[in-house]
Design an enzyme around this catalytic site. Structure first.
Site, short mmCIF file in Angstrom:
data_model
loop_
_atom_site.label_atom_id
_atom_site.label_comp_id
_atom_site.label_asym_id
_atom_site.label_seq_id
_atom_site.Cartn_x
_atom_site.Cartn_y
_atom_site.Cartn_z
N HIS A 158 0.86 -1.17 0.00
CA HIS A 158 0.00 0.00 0.00
C HIS A 158 0.91 1.24 0.00
O HIS A 158 2.02 1.17 0.53
CB HIS A 158 -0.83 -0.05 1.29
CG HIS A 158 -1.92 0.97 1.40
ND1 HIS A 158 -1.70 2.26 1.79
CD2 HIS A 158 -3.25 0.86 1.19
CE1 HIS A 158 -2.86 2.91 1.82
NE2 HIS A 158 -3.81 2.09 1.46
N CYS A 189 -4.66 2.42 -3.74
CA CYS A 189 -3.44 2.95 -3.12
C CYS A 189 -2.26 2.02 -3.35
O CYS A 189 -1.41 1.85 -2.46
CB CYS A 189 -3.63 3.19 -1.63
SG CYS A 189 -4.81 4.48 -1.27
N ASP A 192 2.83 -4.60 8.10
CA ASP A 192 1.64 -3.78 7.91
C ASP A 192 0.44 -4.72 8.03
O ASP A 192 0.14 -5.50 7.14
CB ASP A 192 1.71 -3.13 6.52
CG ASP A 192 0.40 -2.49 6.09
OD1 ASP A 192 -0.62 -2.65 6.80
OD2 ASP A 192 0.39 -1.84 5.03
N LYS A 233 -10.67 -0.89 10.21
CA LYS A 233 -10.80 -2.07 9.35
C LYS A 233 -11.11 -3.31 10.20
O LYS A 233 -11.35 -4.39 9.68
CB LYS A 233 -9.52 -2.29 8.55
CG LYS A 233 -9.24 -1.12 7.61
CD LYS A 233 -8.10 -1.40 6.68
CE LYS A 233 -7.49 -0.13 6.14
NZ LYS A 233 -7.99 0.22 4.81
N GLN A 235 -4.87 -5.05 6.89
CA GLN A 235 -5.90 -5.99 6.43
C GLN A 235 -5.92 -7.25 7.29
O GLN A 235 -6.97 -7.73 7.69
CB GLN A 235 -5.65 -6.37 4.97
CG GLN A 235 -5.79 -5.23 3.99
CD GLN A 235 -7.18 -4.66 3.97
OE1 GLN A 235 -8.16 -5.36 4.21
NE2 GLN A 235 -7.29 -3.38 3.69
#
Ligand SMILES: Cc1ncc(COP(=O)(O)O)c(C=O)c1O
Lengths: 412, 149
Positions: free
Chosen positions: A128, A369, A205, A231, A208
């Site tokens: 991202h 993104c 990261d 999220k 998600q």
């Protein structure tokens, strides 16, 4: 692991999310944009309301009772995050605005302190923008280099190529746990093992992944893990950065201000201990409390149950979409979850999105993104249906019907 | 919501499938790039302006059906017009797609009328105007790049 059939009642779960009753363009909402942000269960909405109605006050500073209540709730939320990702200590959890701020925090503190001219930072080809740009800014400032580990056509990281990039110059690896554009779940334990064998720290990261797979930062062994509350069925504007205590202790502060200090004089300021050192100014207290409520909620459903159910759903969607000739799936990794990204012959993603919307189906269209990733696949954009555990097979069928509609409109 | 068929009218789809003047204009004396960062649409508008008249117009790029059809019709509608007239057409077109009640001169707009359905889809207005903003940038000789954001 239990089977989903007897533990997972999606109709009942849907009752927990008030927004799922909305009508869009005269049709029931089919919300398939969960990777952008997930919907909120009533208990999260209630937690925010309750906080403002009965606890609102600033934390850590007041002697009065209300301030103590707010402080307790805030710190309780921290403990919930700690347990959710299985951090060793609660002070290893820093509240931030979201994944983006978590990554920028590491770049501007750990990064500025430890990365110098000629050093290298490794990311992957499926990042991202928020796991690309902070490192570009740092590299620019320090004269360091950003290296990109390649992926194959299915969207899987090429581990041996990744390993080849690791060198004595490598000072940090920062990789996405689960790709928002492809759904790929990366082999994070192997990545950490390869990096740690050379003494290189790893940031993941988790924007998600945290909503779709059980996360255990100690088992993964990563040094930093960043995610966003919104999220994970929580409110916007709050997220968490996990960092190993020894690293956080050694890092300089991120922002200066109240709360992050122990004492201030004009000559010398002493910084607070972690996590306060990294939480300058009044934090998103209500948001943190809401995030805690979201964690309680998903724990109630069970992350294992969520993963199992979503995997069945994504397999069903993959099968259905594969049967439609003009549809080409982008992202077909063996280990993937929750994302169905695709392009269509003759119809631009933007047009597909508008036609699906007219059927009540909310998908995201664009580059998600991840422009360099789109370039890798030679497409300007994709249509992305991203699933959550409140989605159903019937909703996938509605998506398929919408795609049939696209084909009908564009074959005229 | 209005019918999808109002948005994706036959003529629009036809322009999308077979865009007019979809080429690089080798002897262009004005050109500009347009970009919509939201969806990745990208366009280059080429003009040959002679004595204040748009003698030739063409475009290249990638984009959705609406942006492609709009660009295609743009080249047709400004071809042979004075620069002032082209700007007038843009004004009329802008009113057409943003305000369903606008009092527009349909004779001036010709085929562009089929894009009127866009006014019911606020998220798509940017797609329809991208080529036009790029045209303006080309006329004004701004050279490189405009974006919708
Ligand atoms: C993989 C990934 N990383 C980072 C982010 C950024 O998250 P946020 O905007 O909440 O900071 C996102 C959100 O889209 C994401 O999907």
């Amino acid at each position: 692991m239990s089977t989903t059939a007897n533990t997972f009642d999606v109709a009942r779960i849907r009752e927990d999310f008030p927004i799922l009753k909305e009508m869009i363009n005269g049709k029931p909402l089919v919300y398939l944009d969960n990777a952008a942000t997930s919907q909120k269960p009533q208990v999260v909405i209630d937690a925010l309301v309750n906080y403002y109605m009965t606890e609102n006050s600033n934390v850590h500073r007041g002697v009065h009772t209300l301030s103590q209540r707010a402080t307790d709730s805030y710190e309780e939320a921290r403990t919930k995050v700690q347990e959710f990702i299985n951090a060793k200590e609660d002070k290893e959890v820093i509240f931030v605005r979201g994944t983006t701020e978590g990554i920028n925090l590491v770049a501007q503190t750990y990064g500025r302190e430890n990365i110098g001219p000629g050093d290298e930072i490794i990311i992957s080809a499926m990042e991202h923008h928020s796991n690309i740009v902070p490192w570009q800014i740092l590299c620019e400032e320090k004269g360091a280099r950003l290296k990109v580990a390649p992926i194959n056509d299915d969207g899987e990281l090429l581990l041996d190529e990744f390993e080849n990039l690791l060198s004595p110059r490598t000072k940090l690896v920062s990789i996405v746990h689960q790709s928002n554009a492809l759904g790929t779940i990366n082999p994070v334990e192997q990545i950490v093992e390869l990096a740690h064998a050379r003494g290189i720290p790893v940031l993941l990261d988790g924007a998600q992944a945290v909503a779709h797979v059980p996360v255990d930062v100690q088992k993964i062994g990563c040094d930093f893990y960043a995610f966003s509350g919104h999220k994970l069925y929580g409110p916007t504007g709050v997220g968490a950065l996990y960092g190993r205590a020894d690293l956080l202790n050694a890092m300089p502060p991120y922002q200066g201000g109240g709360e992050m200090i122990r004492s201030v004089t004009y000559e010398k300021t002493l910084y607070n201990v972690i996590p306060a050192k990294f939480e300058a100014g009044t934090q998103n207290i209500a948001g943190s409390v809401g995030l805690g409520a979201a964690i309680d909620y998903v724990n109630g459903v069970g992350m294992e149950n969520i993963a199992t159910y979503e995997n069945e759903l994504v397999a069903y969607g993959t099968e259905k979409l594969s049967e439609i000739e003009p549809v080409r799936l982008i992202g077909t990794a063996r280990n993937k979850g929750s994302i169905l990204s695709f392009v269509m012959e003759n119809a631009h993603p933007h047009d597909v999105g508008t036609i699906l919307d007219s059927e009540g189906v909310a998908v995201r269209t664009g580059h998600h993104c991840a422009q360099p990733l789109m370039d890798r696949y030679g497409v300007p954009a994709t249509v992305r249906a991203s699933l959550a555990f409140y989605n159903t097979r019937e909703e996938i069928d509605t998506l398929v019907k919408g795609i049939d509609r696209v084909i009908e409109v564009f074959s005229r | 919501m209005s019918n999808l068929h109002d948005l994706y009218q036959e003529i629009l789809l036809e322009h999308n499938n077979r865009p007019r003047n979809f080429r690089i204009l080798e002897d262009a004396n004005r050109q500009a790039d347009g970009y919509n960062p939201l969806c990745g649409d990208q366009i280059t508008v080429y003009l040959r302006v002679e004595d204040d008249v748009i003698a030739d117009a063409a475009f290249q790029g990638v984009g959705c059906a609406i942006s492609r059809a709009s660009a295609s019709m743009l080249t047709q509608s400004v071809m042979g017009q004075t620069v002032a007239k082209a700007e007038e057409i843009f004004e009329g077109f802008h009113a057409l797609i943003t305000d369903p009640d606008a009092d527009v001169d349909f004779d001036l707009l010709g085929d562009l009328e089929v894009l009127s359905g866009v006014s019911a889809y606020p998220t798509r207005i940017k797609c329809a105007v991208l080529a036009w903003h790029t045209l303006t940038a080309a006329i004004e000789g701004k050279g490189d790049s405009v974006t919708t954001e």
